[in-house]
Design a protein around this motif. Structure first.
Motif, mmCIF file in Angstrom:
data_model
loop_
_atom_site.group_PDB
_atom_site.id
_atom_site.type_symbol
_atom_site.label_atom_id
_atom_site.label_comp_id
_atom_site.label_asym_id
_atom_site.label_seq_id
_atom_site.Cartn_x
_atom_site.Cartn_y
_atom_site.Cartn_z
ATOM 1 N N THR A 123 0.826 -1.218 0.000
ATOM 2 C CA THR A 123 0.000 0.000 0.000
ATOM 3 C C THR A 123 0.862 1.271 0.000
ATOM 4 O OG1 THR A 123 -0.165 -0.220 2.397
ATOM 5 C CG2 THR A 123 -2.035 -1.016 1.087
ATOM 6 N N ASP A 124 2.169 1.162 0.267
ATOM 7 C CA ASP A 124 3.063 2.313 0.219
ATOM 8 C C ASP A 124 3.448 2.675 -1.214
ATOM 9 O OD1 ASP A 124 3.174 2.434 3.029
ATOM 10 O OD2 ASP A 124 4.839 1.008 3.092
ATOM 11 N N ASP A 125 3.244 1.745 -2.154
ATOM 12 C CA ASP A 125 3.640 1.971 -3.535
ATOM 13 C C ASP A 125 2.897 3.176 -4.125
ATOM 14 O OD1 ASP A 125 5.176 0.967 -5.886
ATOM 15 O OD2 ASP A 125 3.162 0.877 -6.747
ATOM 16 N N GLY A 126 3.672 4.081 -4.703
ATOM 17 C CA GLY A 126 3.086 5.257 -5.342
ATOM 18 C C GLY A 126 2.828 6.421 -4.396
ATOM 19 N N ARG A 127 3.004 6.207 -3.117
ATOM 20 C CA ARG A 127 2.790 7.302 -2.151
ATOM 21 C C ARG A 127 3.920 8.313 -2.266
ATOM 22 N NH1 ARG A 127 -1.822 6.542 1.612
ATOM 23 N NH2 ARG A 127 -2.440 4.432 1.112
ATOM 24 N N VAL A 128 3.583 9.567 -1.954
ATOM 25 C CA VAL A 128 4.567 10.643 -1.996
ATOM 26 C C VAL A 128 4.783 11.146 -0.574
ATOM 27 C CG1 VAL A 128 5.131 12.924 -2.905
ATOM 28 C CG2 VAL A 128 3.873 11.288 -4.326
ATOM 29 N N PHE A 129 6.007 11.012 -0.085
ATOM 30 C CA PHE A 129 6.386 11.500 1.236
ATOM 31 C C PHE A 129 7.104 12.823 1.042
ATOM 32 C CE2 PHE A 129 5.970 6.959 1.607
ATOM 33 C CZ PHE A 129 5.348 6.779 2.837
ATOM 34 N N SER A 130 6.715 13.846 1.787
ATOM 35 C CA SER A 130 7.367 15.138 1.619
ATOM 36 C C SER A 130 7.757 15.739 2.961
ATOM 37 C CB SER A 130 6.487 16.099 0.841
ATOM 38 O OG SER A 130 5.248 16.281 1.470
ATOM 39 N N CYS A 131 8.934 16.351 2.961
ATOM 40 C CA CYS A 131 9.475 17.018 4.135
ATOM 41 C C CYS A 131 9.447 18.518 3.866
ATOM 42 C CB CYS A 131 10.907 16.551 4.387
ATOM 43 S SG CYS A 131 11.626 17.269 5.874
ATOM 44 N N HIS A 132 8.884 19.282 4.806
ATOM 45 C CA HIS A 132 8.794 20.737 4.674
ATOM 46 C C HIS A 132 9.596 21.369 5.805
ATOM 47 C CE1 HIS A 132 4.742 20.568 2.349
ATOM 48 N NE2 HIS A 132 5.427 19.462 2.189
ATOM 49 N N VAL A 133 10.572 22.203 5.460
ATOM 50 C CA VAL A 133 11.403 22.887 6.452
ATOM 51 C C VAL A 133 11.112 24.377 6.371
ATOM 52 C CG1 VAL A 133 13.747 23.350 7.256
ATOM 53 C CG2 VAL A 133 13.197 21.133 6.242
ATOM 54 N N LEU A 134 10.738 24.958 7.515
ATOM 55 C CA LEU A 134 10.370 26.372 7.582
ATOM 56 C C LEU A 134 11.579 27.187 8.042
ATOM 57 C CD1 LEU A 134 7.890 28.351 7.385
ATOM 58 C CD2 LEU A 134 7.649 28.010 9.841
ATOM 59 N N TYR A 135 12.334 27.716 7.076
ATOM 60 C CA TYR A 135 13.519 28.510 7.397
ATOM 61 C C TYR A 135 13.144 29.905 7.864
ATOM 62 C CZ TYR A 135 16.464 25.004 5.228
ATOM 63 O OH TYR A 135 17.111 23.842 4.934
ATOM 64 N N HIS A 136 12.011 30.396 7.394
ATOM 65 C CA HIS A 136 11.554 31.765 7.652
ATOM 66 C C HIS A 136 10.064 31.743 7.328
ATOM 67 C CE1 HIS A 136 10.858 36.000 6.558
ATOM 68 N NE2 HIS A 136 11.841 36.259 7.403
ATOM 69 N N PRO A 137 9.242 32.594 7.947
ATOM 70 C CA PRO A 137 7.806 32.555 7.639
ATOM 71 C C PRO A 137 7.482 32.613 6.143
ATOM 72 C CG PRO A 137 8.190 33.961 9.521
ATOM 73 C CD PRO A 137 9.545 33.539 9.021
ATOM 74 N N GLU A 138 8.387 33.196 5.354
ATOM 75 C CA GLU A 138 8.140 33.271 3.912
ATOM 76 C C GLU A 138 9.083 32.382 3.109
ATOM 77 O OE1 GLU A 138 7.321 37.013 2.055
ATOM 78 O OE2 GLU A 138 7.089 37.969 3.985
ATOM 79 N N ARG A 139 9.806 31.490 3.779
ATOM 80 C CA ARG A 139 10.738 30.622 3.056
ATOM 81 C C ARG A 139 10.616 29.182 3.546
ATOM 82 N NH1 ARG A 139 16.921 29.961 3.271
ATOM 83 N NH2 ARG A 139 17.210 28.648 1.462
ATOM 84 N N VAL A 140 10.005 28.357 2.707
ATOM 85 C CA VAL A 140 9.830 26.942 3.014
ATOM 86 C C VAL A 140 10.564 26.139 1.950
ATOM 87 C CG1 VAL A 140 8.173 25.058 3.237
ATOM 88 C CG2 VAL A 140 7.552 27.344 4.012
ATOM 89 N N GLN A 141 11.360 25.182 2.396
ATOM 90 C CA GLN A 141 12.023 24.294 1.449
ATOM 91 C C GLN A 141 11.354 22.927 1.558
ATOM 92 O OE1 GLN A 141 16.267 24.322 1.873
ATOM 93 N NE2 GLN A 141 16.571 23.949 -0.282
ATOM 94 N N LYS A 142 11.025 22.347 0.404
ATOM 95 C CA LYS A 142 10.324 21.064 0.387
ATOM 96 C C LYS A 142 11.114 20.048 -0.419
ATOM 97 C CE LYS A 142 5.759 23.212 0.396
ATOM 98 N NZ LYS A 142 4.488 23.340 -0.342
ATOM 99 N N SER A 143 11.040 18.825 0.044
ATOM 100 C CA SER A 143 11.620 17.713 -0.689
ATOM 101 C C SER A 143 10.578 16.612 -0.701
ATOM 102 C CB SER A 143 12.888 17.232 0.009
ATOM 103 O OG SER A 143 13.399 16.107 -0.666
ATOM 104 N N SER A 144 10.203 16.147 -1.892
ATOM 105 C CA SER A 144 9.215 15.074 -1.954
ATOM 106 C C SER A 144 9.816 13.856 -2.643
ATOM 107 C CB SER A 144 7.951 15.548 -2.685
ATOM 108 O OG SER A 144 8.263 15.951 -3.987
ATOM 109 N N THR A 145 9.400 12.700 -2.160
ATOM 110 C CA THR A 145 9.913 11.432 -2.672
ATOM 111 C C THR A 145 8.757 10.501 -2.975
ATOM 112 O OG1 THR A 145 11.904 11.677 -1.312
ATOM 113 C CG2 THR A 145 11.412 9.472 -2.129
ATOM 114 N N THR A 146 8.700 10.039 -4.209
ATOM 115 C CA THR A 146 7.704 9.045 -4.607
ATOM 116 C C THR A 146 8.320 7.674 -4.365
ATOM 117 O OG1 THR A 146 6.805 10.520 -6.289
ATOM 118 C CG2 THR A 146 6.262 8.178 -6.490
ATOM 119 N N VAL A 147 7.553 6.795 -3.733
ATOM 120 C CA VAL A 147 8.054 5.478 -3.342
ATOM 121 C C VAL A 147 7.520 4.398 -4.290
ATOM 122 C CG1 VAL A 147 8.026 3.745 -1.506
ATOM 123 C CG2 VAL A 147 8.286 6.152 -0.941
ATOM 124 N N ARG A 148 8.410 3.525 -4.685
ATOM 125 C CA ARG A 148 8.050 2.351 -5.495
ATOM 126 C C ARG A 148 8.447 1.109 -4.705
ATOM 127 N NH1 ARG A 148 4.180 3.316 -8.385
ATOM 128 N NH2 ARG A 148 4.404 5.041 -9.813
#
Length: 152
Positions: A123-148
């Protein structure tokens, strides 16, 4: 001569001009266009065997920046719907928000704020996990990973 900007926000985007007088050549000017991006996102694909441990780093190339000093959260998504798994505030223990039965006991925050899911399920196949880091109220860095997920 240089212009130093601190606490940069999106509102600082625009054209900047530096003008100075020289002798005997007269006035000189230079213009630069500054575009401040509110968020940056990177996409990855991770392949893992069924019933193994899935480990996803929060930000792949964040070795120069210490993630422990910024708030972050991990989310999982499928078909446009996202669910928060875990949040982490600086110098506080992680708070697990996985209301989903699917990840309640399987998702943990590992070293360097990596997400660990064990064991992986079909059931994890195809899911997208994303990490959001809030460096500043107007600066968010995101990294997303699709799992197979692959079976033996």
């Amino acid at each position: 001569w240089a212009l130093h900007l601190e606490n940069v926000t999106v509102s600082l985007s625009g054209q900047y001009e530096c003008t100075f007088a020289t002798y005997p050549y007269g006035t000189k000017a230079a213009k630069i266009q500054l575009a401040v991006k509110a968020e940056e996102e990177r996409h990855h694909l991770k392949k893992v065997w069924l019933n193994q441990t899935l480990e996803i780093p929060c930000l792949e190339n964040a070795t120069s920046e210490n993630l422990s000093t910024y708030p972050l959260k991990w989310l999982v998504g499928e078909n446009g719907r996202k669910e928060e798994l875990v949040t982490k505030e600086p110098s506080c223990p992680a708070v697990y928000r996985n209301s989903s039965v699917l990840y309640r006991q399987r998702a943990l925050l590992g070293l360097n704020n990596a997400l660990k899911v064990f064991p992986t399920k079909i059931t994890d196949d195809g899911r997208v996990f994303s990490c959001h880091v809030l460096y500043h109220p107007e600066r968010v860095q995101k990294s997303s990973t699709t799992v197979r997920i692959f079976g033996k």
